[in-house]
Design a protein around this motif. Structure first.
Motif, PDB file in Angstrom:
ATOM      1  N   ARG A   5      26.121  13.043 -19.291  1.00  0.00           N
ATOM      2  CA  ARG A   5      25.955  13.549 -17.921  1.00  0.00           C
ATOM      3  C   ARG A   5      25.071  12.584 -17.156  1.00  0.00           C
ATOM      4  O   ARG A   5      24.039  12.130 -17.652  1.00  0.00           O
ATOM      5  CB  ARG A   5      25.327  14.942 -17.937  1.00  0.00           C
ATOM      6  N   SER A   6      25.471  12.264 -15.936  1.00  0.00           N
ATOM      7  CA  SER A   6      24.704  11.353 -15.105  1.00  0.00           C
ATOM      8  C   SER A   6      24.764  11.847 -13.663  1.00  0.00           C
ATOM      9  O   SER A   6      25.568  12.715 -13.315  1.00  0.00           O
ATOM     10  CB  SER A   6      25.256   9.926 -15.210  1.00  0.00           C
ATOM     11  N   GLY A   7      23.907  11.278 -12.830  1.00  0.00           N
ATOM     12  CA  GLY A   7      23.907  11.707 -11.444  1.00  0.00           C
ATOM     13  C   GLY A   7      22.745  11.127 -10.675  1.00  0.00           C
ATOM     14  O   GLY A   7      22.075  10.178 -11.115  1.00  0.00           O
ATOM     15  N   LEU A   8      22.500  11.715  -9.490  1.00  0.00           N
ATOM     16  CA  LEU A   8      21.440  11.279  -8.602  1.00  0.00           C
ATOM     17  C   LEU A   8      20.562  12.470  -8.244  1.00  0.00           C
ATOM     18  O   LEU A   8      21.060  13.553  -7.900  1.00  0.00           O
ATOM     19  CB  LEU A   8      22.021  10.658  -7.326  1.00  0.00           C
TER      20      LEU A   8
ATOM     21  N   PRO B 272      17.934   8.071 -10.584  1.00  0.00           N
ATOM     22  CA  PRO B 272      19.082   8.383 -11.442  1.00  0.00           C
ATOM     23  C   PRO B 272      18.736   9.461 -12.455  1.00  0.00           C
ATOM     24  O   PRO B 272      17.571   9.838 -12.624  1.00  0.00           O
ATOM     25  CB  PRO B 272      19.352   7.049 -12.143  1.00  0.00           C
ATOM     26  N   MET B 273      19.743   9.959 -13.146  1.00  0.00           N
ATOM     27  CA  MET B 273      19.528  10.918 -14.217  1.00  0.00           C
ATOM     28  C   MET B 273      20.559  10.664 -15.303  1.00  0.00           C
ATOM     29  O   MET B 273      21.656  10.155 -15.050  1.00  0.00           O
ATOM     30  CB  MET B 273      19.642  12.365 -13.702  1.00  0.00           C
ATOM     31  N   PHE B 274      20.191  11.033 -16.545  1.00  0.00           N
ATOM     32  CA  PHE B 274      21.103  10.815 -17.669  1.00  0.00           C
ATOM     33  C   PHE B 274      20.728  11.758 -18.810  1.00  0.00           C
ATOM     34  O   PHE B 274      19.557  11.886 -19.160  1.00  0.00           O
ATOM     35  CB  PHE B 274      21.035   9.373 -18.167  1.00  0.00           C
TER      36      PHE B 274
ATOM     37  N   TYR C 168      20.418  15.939 -28.923  1.00  0.00           N
ATOM     38  CA  TYR C 168      20.690  16.058 -27.496  1.00  0.00           C
ATOM     39  C   TYR C 168      19.395  15.917 -26.708  1.00  0.00           C
ATOM     40  O   TYR C 168      18.290  16.099 -27.234  1.00  0.00           O
ATOM     41  CB  TYR C 168      21.343  17.412 -27.185  1.00  0.00           C
ATOM     42  N   THR C 169      19.554  15.578 -25.450  1.00  0.00           N
ATOM     43  CA  THR C 169      18.415  15.509 -24.530  1.00  0.00           C
ATOM     44  C   THR C 169      18.368  16.787 -23.710  1.00  0.00           C
ATOM     45  O   THR C 169      19.383  17.448 -23.487  1.00  0.00           O
ATOM     46  CB  THR C 169      18.532  14.299 -23.592  1.00  0.00           C
ATOM     47  N   LEU C 170      17.149  17.114 -23.265  1.00  0.00           N
ATOM     48  CA  LEU C 170      16.938  18.342 -22.502  1.00  0.00           C
ATOM     49  C   LEU C 170      16.380  17.989 -21.125  1.00  0.00           C
ATOM     50  O   LEU C 170      15.181  17.893 -20.922  1.00  0.00           O
ATOM     51  CB  LEU C 170      15.973  19.274 -23.248  1.00  0.00           C
ATOM     52  N   ASN C 171      17.318  17.748 -20.194  1.00  0.00           N
ATOM     53  CA  ASN C 171      16.962  17.557 -18.787  1.00  0.00           C
ATOM     54  C   ASN C 171      15.920  16.455 -18.612  1.00  0.00           C
ATOM     55  O   ASN C 171      14.831  16.674 -18.074  1.00  0.00           O
ATOM     56  CB  ASN C 171      16.437  18.872 -18.189  1.00  0.00           C
ATOM     57  N   ASN C 172      16.274  15.256 -19.064  1.00  0.00           N
ATOM     58  CA  ASN C 172      15.378  14.109 -18.872  1.00  0.00           C
ATOM     59  C   ASN C 172      14.982  13.967 -17.410  1.00  0.00           C
ATOM     60  O   ASN C 172      15.777  14.258 -16.506  1.00  0.00           O
ATOM     61  CB  ASN C 172      16.064  12.816 -19.332  1.00  0.00           C
ATOM     62  N   SER C 173      13.772  13.505 -17.186  1.00  0.00           N
ATOM     63  CA  SER C 173      13.267  13.337 -15.824  1.00  0.00           C
ATOM     64  C   SER C 173      12.924  11.872 -15.587  1.00  0.00           C
ATOM     65  O   SER C 173      12.129  11.288 -16.323  1.00  0.00           O
ATOM     66  CB  SER C 173      12.016  14.204 -15.607  1.00  0.00           C
TER      67      SER C 173
ATOM     68  N   TYR D 265      11.348  11.744 -21.436  1.00  0.00           N
ATOM     69  CA  TYR D 265      12.565  11.815 -22.239  1.00  0.00           C
ATOM     70  C   TYR D 265      12.327  12.824 -23.360  1.00  0.00           C
ATOM     71  O   TYR D 265      11.511  12.602 -24.240  1.00  0.00           O
ATOM     72  CB  TYR D 265      12.915  10.453 -22.835  1.00  0.00           C
ATOM     73  N   ARG D 266      13.048  13.919 -23.337  1.00  0.00           N
ATOM     74  CA  ARG D 266      12.904  14.963 -24.355  1.00  0.00           C
ATOM     75  C   ARG D 266      14.192  15.024 -25.167  1.00  0.00           C
ATOM     76  O   ARG D 266      15.263  15.337 -24.629  1.00  0.00           O
ATOM     77  CB  ARG D 266      12.611  16.297 -23.672  1.00  0.00           C
TER      78      ARG D 266
END
Length: 593
Positions: free
Chosen positions: A132-135, A164-166, A186-191, A231-232
């Motif tokens: 998942r990626s985005g802005l 960005p986000m990933f 898995y990652t949990l809503n990286n900031s 990064y979680r």
């Protein structure tokens, strides 16, 4: 035998508390206090009149008084003063695995996280992987400032922060009646907060072009002297048991990996050191120190100043089929168990001068040549509780609705009175530095205040089976702020949030492979913080100094919590767009079970 803890404030008043013999003896062995405290043969502890800042002296007095009042081992007390961790803390499983049915009743591989009991409802072997990626765009309109740097009633210019986000998910399960096993990473809503501006530097510092040369290619050093990132990542194992035909129970074991970095400026005008010089405006860039931390909870044994950070948390889940079309699910996730909910990160800090002005005596070195210091960071990870219902509708079972209500205990009500309105622990990050010069504005034991509060969220996923090889999912999301209104800043600006998701699952050529593209949007409602509401108060530092650094003054608590900083008053809002793509292996079935 009992002694006493005594000190004399600048106003001349002498303070004293009784000290039990065993506490006094333990206190003498605490290395961090040896520089400031000395214990006499009668076990009377005196605060030495050393040339250190009043805030540093207050920090050590606080350690001693807490020891006397609580009668706990001093080493534990000292560790408790190190700043606690953060996740607005990332950690919420928002659109985990992409836009697909998920929650405590969803029949998905993501149940490894959401509710391990639901693994007992899956058929055969399945796997799920997604990216998942985005802005993430945030807008900040800070309150105007007067000539001294204090907030006014006017509004400043609006600043746009685009980042960005990933995130990713990869997991697999297998059902061996009556048991099911699963594993996932898995990652949990990286900031990622990679951009900022000069006006926001005291909460989120902008980048610096000249990085320290010794940091090139070394990720363990605090090389990024601007922005922030968290990064979680969770490594999870799950087990489910079909106790009855309509009852499953599950257990998940999670090994969190947390990597965090942040940077901000400190104003030397607000310190009581002799380094103020000619600085009169508390937000004068020429009177600032840049603090940049980078660290990770290391899974290796402790070595030197690098502390062991391995930890684990558990998830207990239950799924009960009330009828063939209605399922109830609930799960509880603990805090990390090994350190009472604290995550312990080891890393390094760079303290430097972010501008190119001529240095004054006592100034920090330029950021282009500054040497990093070893540092540790402690922060709490919350416990969580989620429950919901899954309902299948339609004669051919074409519709399925999965709803989840989530509570995230950011307040950690282990300190003070428990409750939703009152936060016993506002989630400060506790930072401890080794080898820090006493002339620096930052203290060796400091707190980065975040002002967290309990978060409540609601997700409702609706899935419609269009054909045997095609289904559509759409969802609505809502969540309360994870940060108190008064504490919102450029670094933590999560207000009330609402969102929508749309995705489709397409079976590839009648096989067991499904492609799941998706889109999501989240809107953060505008939130205003007035100068009188703001938790960060630059006047608190001046009033505290005027009161001769009296620990009993009204502003002492603000200083100890790290709130004696330039104001965070302003208006905050945001909009997030994300796209995802998932690949699933899932045996065919009739309708939506």
């Amino acid at each position: 035998m009992r002694g006493a803890l005594t000190w004399q404030s600048r106003g001349g008043a002498e303070k004293s508390w009784a000290v039990p013999q065993n506490i006094c003896e333990r206190l003498q062995g605490v290395g961090i206090l040896r520089r400031v405290l000395m214990a006499g043969p009668d076990c009377t502890i005196h605060v030495s009149d050393l040339p250190i800042s009043s805030a540093r002296r207050v920090s050590h007095i606080r350690v001693c008084t807490a020891l006397v009042r609580m009668s706990v081992p001093p080493v534990a007390l000292v560790l408790g003063l190190i700043p606690a961790l953060a996740a607005a803390a990332p950690g919420e499983a928002h659109r985990l695995g992409g836009v697909d049915a998920q929650g405590v009743t969803a029949r998905s591989v993501t149940a490894i996280h959401h509710n391990p009991a639901m693994l007992g409802s899956l058929v055969g072997a399945q796997f799920h992987t997604s990216v998942r990626s985005g802005l993430d765009q945030r807008w900040v309109r800070r309150t105007g400032l007067d000539a001294s740097g204090f907030p006014t009633e006017d509004s400043g210019d609006r600043v746009s922060l685009l980042n960005p986000m990933f995130d990713y998910f990869a997991g697999a399960t297998v059902y061996l009646e009556p048991f099911a096993l699963g594993a996932a990473v898995y990652t949990l809503n990286n900031s990622l907060q990679l951009t900022s501006s000069d006006g926001l530097r005291y909460h989120l510092a902008p980048g610096i072009e000249n990085l320290p040369g010794q940091c090139v290619g070394r990720s363990e050093r605090a090389c990024a002297l601007g922005g922030a990132a968290t990064y979680r990542t969770d490594f999870s194992l799950a087990f489910a048991w079909s106790v009855l035909s309509n009852l499953n129970i599950g257990l998940g074991v999670h090994f969190p990996r947390l990597r965090s970095r942040f940077s901000f400026d400190n104003s030397s005008v607000l310190s009581d050191s002799e380094r103020k010089g000619d600085c009169t405006n508390l937000e004068d860039p020429a009177c600032s120190e840049r603090i940049a931390f980078s660290g990770v909870n290391r899974w290796l044994p402790a070595s030197g100043t690098r502390l062991a950070g391995f930890d684990l948390a558990l998830t207990l889940g239950l799924a009960y089929e009330i009828t063939s079309r209605v399922t109830f699910g609930v799960r509880y996730r603990t805090r990390p168990l090994l350190r009472g909910g604290n995550m312990q990160l080891s890393g390094q800090v760079v303290i430097c001068r972010p501008n190119d002005t001529e240095p004054q005596p006592g100034d920090a070195p330029s950021c282009s040549v500054a040497q990093p210091l070893d540092a540790t960071l402690r922060e709490r990870i919350p416990q969580e509780l989620a429950l919901g219902f899954g309902v299948v509708l339609g004669r051919g079972k074409q519709w399925r609705i999965d709803s989840t209500l989530l509570w995230v205990d950011n307040c950690h009500d282990v300190n003070g009175d428990p409750g939703i309105a009152n936060c016993g622990d506002p989630g400060g990050q506790q930072l401890n530095l080794v080898g820090l010069e006493q002339s620096r504005v930052l203290l060796s034991d400091s707190v980065r205040y975040r002002g967290l509060q309990d978060m409540f969220g609601l997700d409702v996923y609706t899935t419609y089976q269009v054909a045997s090889n095609l289904s559509i999912s759409f969802a609505g999301h809502a969540a309360s702020p994870s940060v108190q209104r008064a504490a919102m800043s450029a670094s933590h600006a999560d207000g009330w949030r609402t969102g929508l998701s749309l995705g489709t699952a397409w079976r590839v050529r009648q096989s067991n492979f499904l492609l799941v593209p998706g889109y999501g949007a989240d809107f953060y409602f505008p939130t205003s913080v007035s100068a009188t509401q703001a938790a960060f108060d630059p006047g608190a530092a001046e009033r505290f100094a005027a009161a001769h650094s009296d620990i009993n003054s009204a502003d002492a608590q603000a200083i100890l919590e790290g709130r004696g900083r330039p104001t965070n008053a302003g208006r905050y809002t945001g909009l997030v767009h994300s796209v995802s793509l998932a690949l699933r292996w899932q045996p065919r079935s009739l309708g939506l079970n």
